[in-house]
Design a protein around this motif. Sequence first.
Motif, PDB file in Angstrom:
ATOM      1  N   ARG A 194       0.851  -1.189   0.000  1.00 26.17           N
ATOM      2  CA  ARG A 194       0.000   0.000   0.000  1.00 26.17           C
ATOM      3  C   ARG A 194       0.883   1.233   0.000  1.00 26.17           C
ATOM      4  O   ARG A 194       1.792   1.333   0.816  1.00 26.17           O
ATOM      5  N   ALA A 195       0.584   2.160  -0.892  1.00 25.64           N
ATOM      6  CA  ALA A 195       1.272   3.451  -0.913  1.00 25.64           C
ATOM      7  C   ALA A 195       0.232   4.484  -0.485  1.00 25.64           C
ATOM      8  O   ALA A 195      -0.698   4.778  -1.225  1.00 25.64           O
ATOM      9  N   MET A 243       4.573   8.115  -5.006  1.00 28.54           N
ATOM     10  CA  MET A 243       3.557   7.130  -4.618  1.00 28.54           C
ATOM     11  C   MET A 243       3.843   5.796  -5.312  1.00 28.54           C
ATOM     12  O   MET A 243       3.778   4.736  -4.701  1.00 28.54           O
ATOM     13  N   PHE A 244       4.163   5.858  -6.584  1.00 35.16           N
ATOM     14  CA  PHE A 244       4.447   4.648  -7.360  1.00 35.16           C
ATOM     15  C   PHE A 244       5.791   4.051  -6.971  1.00 35.16           C
ATOM     16  O   PHE A 244       5.937   2.827  -6.865  1.00 35.16           O
ATOM     17  N   ILE A 245       6.768   4.899  -6.734  1.00 38.09           N
ATOM     18  CA  ILE A 245       8.094   4.429  -6.324  1.00 38.09           C
ATOM     19  C   ILE A 245       8.003   3.711  -4.981  1.00 38.09           C
ATOM     20  O   ILE A 245       8.621   2.659  -4.776  1.00 38.09           O
ATOM     21  N   ASP A 246       7.223   4.253  -4.053  1.00 41.20           N
ATOM     22  CA  ASP A 246       7.037   3.621  -2.750  1.00 41.20           C
ATOM     23  C   ASP A 246       6.382   2.251  -2.891  1.00 41.20           C
ATOM     24  O   ASP A 246       6.823   1.274  -2.276  1.00 41.20           O
ATOM     25  N   ALA A 247       5.339   2.174  -3.713  1.00 40.47           N
ATOM     26  CA  ALA A 247       4.670   0.886  -3.935  1.00 40.47           C
ATOM     27  C   ALA A 247       5.624  -0.119  -4.570  1.00 40.47           C
ATOM     28  O   ALA A 247       5.660  -1.291  -4.167  1.00 40.47           O
ATOM     29  N   MET A 248       6.404   0.315  -5.544  1.00 41.23           N
ATOM     30  CA  MET A 248       7.361  -0.584  -6.196  1.00 41.23           C
ATOM     31  C   MET A 248       8.401  -1.086  -5.197  1.00 41.23           C
ATOM     32  O   MET A 248       8.735  -2.265  -5.177  1.00 41.23           O
ATOM     33  N   ARG A 249       8.901  -0.187  -4.358  1.00 40.91           N
ATOM     34  CA  ARG A 249       9.901  -0.582  -3.354  1.00 40.91           C
ATOM     35  C   ARG A 249       9.316  -1.635  -2.412  1.00 40.91           C
ATOM     36  O   ARG A 249       9.952  -2.634  -2.104  1.00 40.91           O
ATOM     37  N   GLY A 268       4.234  11.118   2.264  1.00 34.78           N
ATOM     38  CA  GLY A 268       4.528  12.529   2.470  1.00 34.78           C
ATOM     39  C   GLY A 268       4.350  13.389   1.230  1.00 34.78           C
ATOM     40  O   GLY A 268       4.910  14.482   1.158  1.00 34.78           O
ATOM     41  N   VAL A 269       3.605  12.897   0.261  1.00 33.67           N
ATOM     42  CA  VAL A 269       3.317  13.666  -0.952  1.00 33.67           C
ATOM     43  C   VAL A 269       1.828  13.519  -1.267  1.00 33.67           C
ATOM     44  O   VAL A 269       1.146  12.670  -0.705  1.00 33.67           O
ATOM     45  N   THR A 270       1.344  14.363  -2.161  1.00 37.21           N
ATOM     46  CA  THR A 270      -0.050  14.237  -2.571  1.00 37.21           C
ATOM     47  C   THR A 270      -0.124  13.464  -3.872  1.00 37.21           C
ATOM     48  O   THR A 270       0.818  13.442  -4.659  1.00 37.21           O
ATOM     49  N   LYS A 271      -1.249  12.823  -4.088  1.00 32.33           N
ATOM     50  CA  LYS A 271      -1.474  12.044  -5.301  1.00 32.33           C
ATOM     51  C   LYS A 271      -1.637  12.993  -6.482  1.00 32.33           C
ATOM     52  O   LYS A 271      -2.186  14.067  -6.306  1.00 32.33           O
ATOM     53  N   PRO A 272      -1.178  12.666  -7.635  1.00 29.38           N
ATOM     54  CA  PRO A 272      -0.539  11.434  -8.102  1.00 29.38           C
ATOM     55  C   PRO A 272       0.973  11.563  -8.204  1.00 29.38           C
ATOM     56  O   PRO A 272       1.573  11.187  -9.203  1.00 29.38           O
TER      57      PRO A 272
END
Length: 53
Positions: A20-21, A35-41, A27-31
């Motif tokens: 889940r991101a 957000m994607f980098i966190d989910a990938m990690r 600490g950022v707003t979508k999109p």
Amino acid sequence: MQSFRNVHGALGFFDHFDARAISETVGVTKPHPLMFIDAMRKLGLRARTRAAS
């Protein structure tokens, strides 16, 4: 995070995700790309890995 857990739990699919991101946690707003980098990690993927469509 708690509202995310409440909504997904109420809908019955909280446990169907491997990662889940959440914007407030990242600490950022979508999109924002983070957000994607966190989910990938969290999924153990690297930037050069592509998801199958």
